[in-house]
Write a protein that holds these residues in place. Structure first.
Motif, PDB file in Angstrom:
ATOM      1  N   LEU A 199       0.872  -1.194   0.025  1.00  0.00           N
ATOM      2  CA  LEU A 199       0.077   0.148  -0.048  1.00  0.00           C
ATOM      3  C   LEU A 199       0.730   1.344  -0.064  1.00  0.00           C
ATOM      4  O   LEU A 199       0.368   2.374  -0.422  1.00  0.00           O
ATOM      5  N   ASN A 200       2.096   1.140   0.143  1.00  0.00           N
ATOM      6  CA  ASN A 200       3.227   2.342   0.330  1.00  0.00           C
ATOM      7  C   ASN A 200       3.489   2.654  -1.259  1.00  0.00           C
ATOM      8  O   ASN A 200       3.748   3.818  -1.441  1.00  0.00           O
ATOM      9  N   ASN A 201       3.291   1.646  -2.161  1.00  0.00           N
ATOM     10  CA  ASN A 201       3.586   2.061  -3.570  1.00  0.00           C
ATOM     11  C   ASN A 201       2.988   3.231  -4.093  1.00  0.00           C
ATOM     12  O   ASN A 201       3.551   4.043  -4.660  1.00  0.00           O
ATOM     13  N   PRO A 202       1.541   3.327  -3.860  1.00  0.00           N
ATOM     14  CA  PRO A 202       1.070   4.442  -4.773  1.00  0.00           C
ATOM     15  C   PRO A 202       1.418   6.068  -3.933  1.00  0.00           C
ATOM     16  O   PRO A 202       1.433   6.945  -4.417  1.00  0.00           O
ATOM     17  N   ILE A 203       1.559   5.397  -2.568  1.00  0.00           N
ATOM     18  CA  ILE A 203       2.081   6.858  -1.707  1.00  0.00           C
ATOM     19  C   ILE A 203       3.391   7.304  -2.481  1.00  0.00           C
ATOM     20  O   ILE A 203       3.633   8.659  -2.724  1.00  0.00           O
ATOM     21  N   ASN A 204       4.158   6.458  -2.356  1.00  0.00           N
ATOM     22  CA  ASN A 204       5.764   6.741  -2.977  1.00  0.00           C
ATOM     23  C   ASN A 204       5.540   7.316  -4.408  1.00  0.00           C
ATOM     24  O   ASN A 204       6.264   8.358  -4.566  1.00  0.00           O
ATOM     25  N   ALA A 205       4.752   6.794  -5.210  1.00  0.00           N
ATOM     26  CA  ALA A 205       4.559   7.097  -6.412  1.00  0.00           C
ATOM     27  C   ALA A 205       3.969   8.601  -6.356  1.00  0.00           C
ATOM     28  O   ALA A 205       4.521   9.507  -7.505  1.00  0.00           O
ATOM     29  N   LEU A 206       3.056   8.828  -5.808  1.00  0.00           N
ATOM     30  CA  LEU A 206       2.507  10.143  -5.817  1.00  0.00           C
ATOM     31  C   LEU A 206       3.418  11.320  -4.975  1.00  0.00           C
ATOM     32  O   LEU A 206       3.265  12.500  -5.347  1.00  0.00           O
ATOM     33  N   SER A 207       4.145  10.903  -4.151  1.00  0.00           N
ATOM     34  CA  SER A 207       5.177  11.694  -3.331  1.00  0.00           C
ATOM     35  C   SER A 207       6.099  12.214  -4.534  1.00  0.00           C
ATOM     36  O   SER A 207       6.747  13.374  -4.296  1.00  0.00           O
ATOM     37  N   ASN A 208       6.634  11.528  -5.257  1.00  0.00           N
ATOM     38  CA  ASN A 208       7.647  11.758  -6.479  1.00  0.00           C
ATOM     39  C   ASN A 208       9.097  12.010  -5.816  1.00  0.00           C
ATOM     40  O   ASN A 208       9.880  12.976  -6.067  1.00  0.00           O
ATOM     41  N   VAL A 209       9.132  11.420  -4.579  1.00  0.00           N
ATOM     42  CA  VAL A 209      10.425  11.408  -3.984  1.00  0.00           C
ATOM     43  C   VAL A 209      11.000   9.961  -3.477  1.00  0.00           C
ATOM     44  O   VAL A 209       9.989   9.063  -3.515  1.00  0.00           O
ATOM     45  N   PRO A 210      12.458   9.804  -3.228  1.00  0.00           N
ATOM     46  CA  PRO A 210      12.670   8.329  -2.940  1.00  0.00           C
ATOM     47  C   PRO A 210      12.225   7.734  -1.771  1.00  0.00           C
ATOM     48  O   PRO A 210      11.416   8.720  -0.774  1.00  0.00           O
ATOM     49  N   LEU A 211      11.976   6.448  -1.491  1.00  0.00           N
ATOM     50  CA  LEU A 211      11.400   5.935  -0.357  1.00  0.00           C
ATOM     51  C   LEU A 211      11.944   6.377   0.845  1.00  0.00           C
ATOM     52  O   LEU A 211      10.816   6.561   1.839  1.00  0.00           O
ATOM     53  N   LEU A 212      13.172   6.621   1.007  1.00  0.00           N
ATOM     54  CA  LEU A 212      13.614   6.743   2.222  1.00  0.00           C
ATOM     55  C   LEU A 212      13.264   8.365   2.673  1.00  0.00           C
ATOM     56  O   LEU A 212      12.688   8.703   3.843  1.00  0.00           O
ATOM     57  N   GLU A 213      13.191   9.116   1.491  1.00  0.00           N
ATOM     58  CA  GLU A 213      12.593  10.509   2.156  1.00  0.00           C
ATOM     59  C   GLU A 213      11.088  10.584   2.312  1.00  0.00           C
ATOM     60  O   GLU A 213      10.746  11.234   3.156  1.00  0.00           O
ATOM     61  N   GLU A 214      10.418   9.406   1.584  1.00  0.00           N
ATOM     62  CA  GLU A 214       8.989   9.576   1.809  1.00  0.00           C
ATOM     63  C   GLU A 214       8.701   8.896   3.201  1.00  0.00           C
ATOM     64  O   GLU A 214       7.826   9.794   4.088  1.00  0.00           O
ATOM     65  N   LEU A 215       9.411   7.812   3.665  1.00  0.00           N
ATOM     66  CA  LEU A 215       9.157   7.294   5.053  1.00  0.00           C
ATOM     67  C   LEU A 215       9.728   7.733   5.976  1.00  0.00           C
ATOM     68  O   LEU A 215       9.343   7.850   7.047  1.00  0.00           O
ATOM     69  N   SER A 216      10.592   8.830   5.651  1.00  0.00           N
ATOM     70  CA  SER A 216      10.859  10.002   6.799  1.00  0.00           C
ATOM     71  C   SER A 216      10.040  11.009   7.067  1.00  0.00           C
ATOM     72  O   SER A 216      10.250  11.680   8.045  1.00  0.00           O
ATOM     73  N   ASP A 217       9.154  11.199   6.339  1.00  0.00           N
ATOM     74  CA  ASP A 217       8.023  12.274   6.562  1.00  0.00           C
ATOM     75  C   ASP A 217       6.803  11.807   6.910  1.00  0.00           C
ATOM     76  O   ASP A 217       6.159  11.071   6.368  1.00  0.00           O
ATOM     77  N   ARG A 218       6.280  12.193   8.313  1.00  0.00           N
ATOM     78  CA  ARG A 218       5.300  11.786   9.085  1.00  0.00           C
ATOM     79  C   ARG A 218       4.039  11.869   8.344  1.00  0.00           C
ATOM     80  O   ARG A 218       3.149  10.819   8.261  1.00  0.00           O
ATOM     81  N   SER A 219       3.611  12.908   7.591  1.00  0.00           N
ATOM     82  CA  SER A 219       2.431  12.993   6.668  1.00  0.00           C
ATOM     83  C   SER A 219       2.467  11.899   5.620  1.00  0.00           C
ATOM     84  O   SER A 219       1.285  11.140   5.694  1.00  0.00           O
ATOM     85  N   TYR A 220       3.320  11.483   4.956  1.00  0.00           N
ATOM     86  CA  TYR A 220       3.378  10.433   4.085  1.00  0.00           C
ATOM     87  C   TYR A 220       2.929   9.003   4.912  1.00  0.00           C
ATOM     88  O   TYR A 220       2.115   8.231   4.695  1.00  0.00           O
ATOM     89  N   ARG A 221       3.724   8.998   5.958  1.00  0.00           N
ATOM     90  CA  ARG A 221       3.599   7.599   6.692  1.00  0.00           C
ATOM     91  C   ARG A 221       2.037   7.514   7.304  1.00  0.00           C
ATOM     92  O   ARG A 221       1.390   6.558   7.345  1.00  0.00           O
ATOM     93  N   ARG A 222       1.454   8.802   7.563  1.00  0.00           N
ATOM     94  CA  ARG A 222       0.300   8.545   8.171  1.00  0.00           C
ATOM     95  C   ARG A 222      -0.893   8.330   7.032  1.00  0.00           C
ATOM     96  O   ARG A 222      -1.973   7.796   7.330  1.00  0.00           O
ATOM     97  N   CYS A 223      -0.428   8.710   5.896  1.00  0.00           N
ATOM     98  CA  CYS A 223      -1.272   8.417   4.529  1.00  0.00           C
ATOM     99  C   CYS A 223      -1.176   6.857   4.442  1.00  0.00           C
ATOM    100  O   CYS A 223      -2.343   6.109   4.238  1.00  0.00           O
ATOM    101  N   LEU A 224      -0.024   6.137   4.570  1.00  0.00           N
ATOM    102  CA  LEU A 224       0.130   4.867   4.580  1.00  0.00           C
ATOM    103  C   LEU A 224      -0.735   4.054   5.785  1.00  0.00           C
ATOM    104  O   LEU A 224      -1.349   3.162   5.508  1.00  0.00           O
ATOM    105  N   ALA A 225      -0.600   4.851   6.935  1.00  0.00           N
ATOM    106  CA  ALA A 225      -1.036   4.145   8.200  1.00  0.00           C
ATOM    107  C   ALA A 225      -2.816   4.189   7.969  1.00  0.00           C
ATOM    108  O   ALA A 225      -3.474   3.030   8.160  1.00  0.00           O
TER     109      ALA A 225
END
Ligand SMILES: NC(=O)c1ccc[n+]([C@@H]2O[C@H](COP(=O)([O-])OP(=O)(O)OC[C@H]3O[C@@H](n4cnc5c(N)ncnc54)[C@H](OP(=O)(O)O)[C@@H]3O)[C@@H](O)[C@H]2O)c1
Length: 350
Positions: A199-225
């Motif tokens: 389920l992280n795949n679409p969030i990472n795709a929409l973020s347009n940043v590498p996985l490490l940067e995306e998962l380091s950002d609480r807002s994106y992690r809350r989307c995944l959660a």
């Protein structure tokens, strides 16, 4: 560097159908242990593998290199006729076409493992291949093409597939090749547990940043959660258990994802042990203008909700946003994406 054990033409023939990242890695790994492998793929990858050797490496310093022969890589799907086992490694959008092609050539009774993400690919294959022994499979680790012909297995985990007698004979060979295959009776739980991570795949795709940067950002992690919580709730209603695929039990993953950055970094350091440039394959598909697998990831959650007469607003909205992005290329900062998903949730609950 590992030398290939010589393969004997009398040994069972394993056909990898759809030689891309997963197919080339799995095929190469099997060849390294002396398996009789035929990889069926597109001309583009065939050209690459004529110019460059096939190199497979893993995160534990395994390294193997071979120049594929014309018998080992072919564009000709008729070669599947001699298969004793077929591993399907096409993306989900290509499953129907792959199944129709396999149906023209496959011997009755041939075991076929779908090594694909999503939930319904094995069923799709089964519908078109009623005489084959189709088994759902799961590949937990990440494979990237680091350079032309070089496929790298970057994260831990081993292959799993639905238990079927026809697969027993292949288990020692997979083990010998460093690609252990575990047969499971709870494949539905295995696949839904993997989907929770995907389920992280679409969030990472929409973020347009590498996985490490995306998962380091609480807002994106809350989307995944939010997407995971919704899925876990529906799985509960459907009686689908989770299995443990990460250090943290699957039911606790959304809790950990929602933690403040400082605590998340401290508690989930293994999740952040990612190559700093790695991105999801859905991001790669968007960049390349290819159809994504979102209908087979978040779309599966929406379909599960429909069968239960419930809704899945977060996963539905993520599916819509990825389809919009396929056309418009619009990408989302973390706080805006979170607000968008929360709005979808509020609307569904009002
Ligand atoms: N990569 C990973 O790290 C990873 C990890 C776990 C699971 N998975 C899952 O594994 C599956 C495969 O992923 P992948 O990353 O390996 O995809 P990929 O790199 O796109 O490889 C699939 C290959 O199959 C080819 N193909 C499609 N239809 C074909 C046909 N009829 N005949 C011959 N070749 C055909 C594709 O060519 P065209 O693109 O030209 O059609 C492509 O080269 C997906 O379900 C994915 O979600 C991937």
């Amino acid at each position: 560097m590992v030398q290939a054990t010589s393969s004997r033409s009398s040994s069972p023939r394993i056909v990898v159908f759809g030689a891309g990242s997963v197919g080339c890695y799995v095929g190469g790994r099997l060849i390294s242990g002396g398996a009789n492998v035929v990889m069926i793929g597109r001309a583009r990858i065939g050209q690459t593998l004529k110019k460059h050797p096939l190199v497979v490496t893993d995160y534990q310093s395994f390294e193997f290199q071979t120049q594929l022969t014309p018998e080992q890589f072919t564009e000709d799907p008729a070669q599947v006729a001699e298969a004793d086992l077929v591993l399907v490694t096409v993306k989900s959008a290509a499953t129907t076409e792959a199944a129709l092609t396999l149906a023209r050539h496959l011997k009755p009774g041939t075991p076929v493992i779908s090594l694909q993400n999503g939930i319904s690919n094995a069923e799709e294959l089964r519908q078109h291949l009623p005489n084959a022994r189709v088994c759902a499979g799961m590949i937990p680790f990440n494979v990237v093409q680091k350079s032309p012909g070089h496929f790298h297995h970057g994260t831990e985990g081993h292959l799993m597939a639905e238990r079927d007698d026809s697969l027993d004979a292949f288990l020692p060979l997979f083990e010998l090749c460093g690609l252990p295959l575990e047969l499971r009776d709870d494949m539905k739980s295995v696949m839904w547990s993997k989907l929770l991570l995907n389920l992280n795949n679409p969030i990472n795709a929409l973020s347009n940043v590498p996985l490490l940067e995306e998962l380091s950002d609480r807002s994106y992690r809350r989307c995944l959660a939010a997407a995971q919580r919704e899925t876990l709730s529906l799985m509960g209603h459907a009686g689908i258990d989770t299995i443990k695929l990460t250090a943290i039990p699957m039911r606790l993953v959304p809790v950990v994802m929602s933690l403040p950055d400082w605590l998340f970094k401290r508690l989930a350091s293994r999740m952040l042990a990612i190559d700093p440039i790695a991105r999801s394959s859905m991001w790669e598909d968007l960049e390349a203008g290819r159809p994504t697998e979102v209908d087979w990831i978040n779309g599966e959650v929406v379909r599960l909700a429909e069968t239960l007469n419930k809704s899945a607003p977060v996963n539905r909205r993520l599916t819509e946003l990825v389809h919009e992005c396929e056309k418009t290329r619009r990408r989302w900062p973390g706080d805006e994406l979170l607000a968008e998903l929360r709005a979808a949730l509020r609307k569904a609950n009002s």
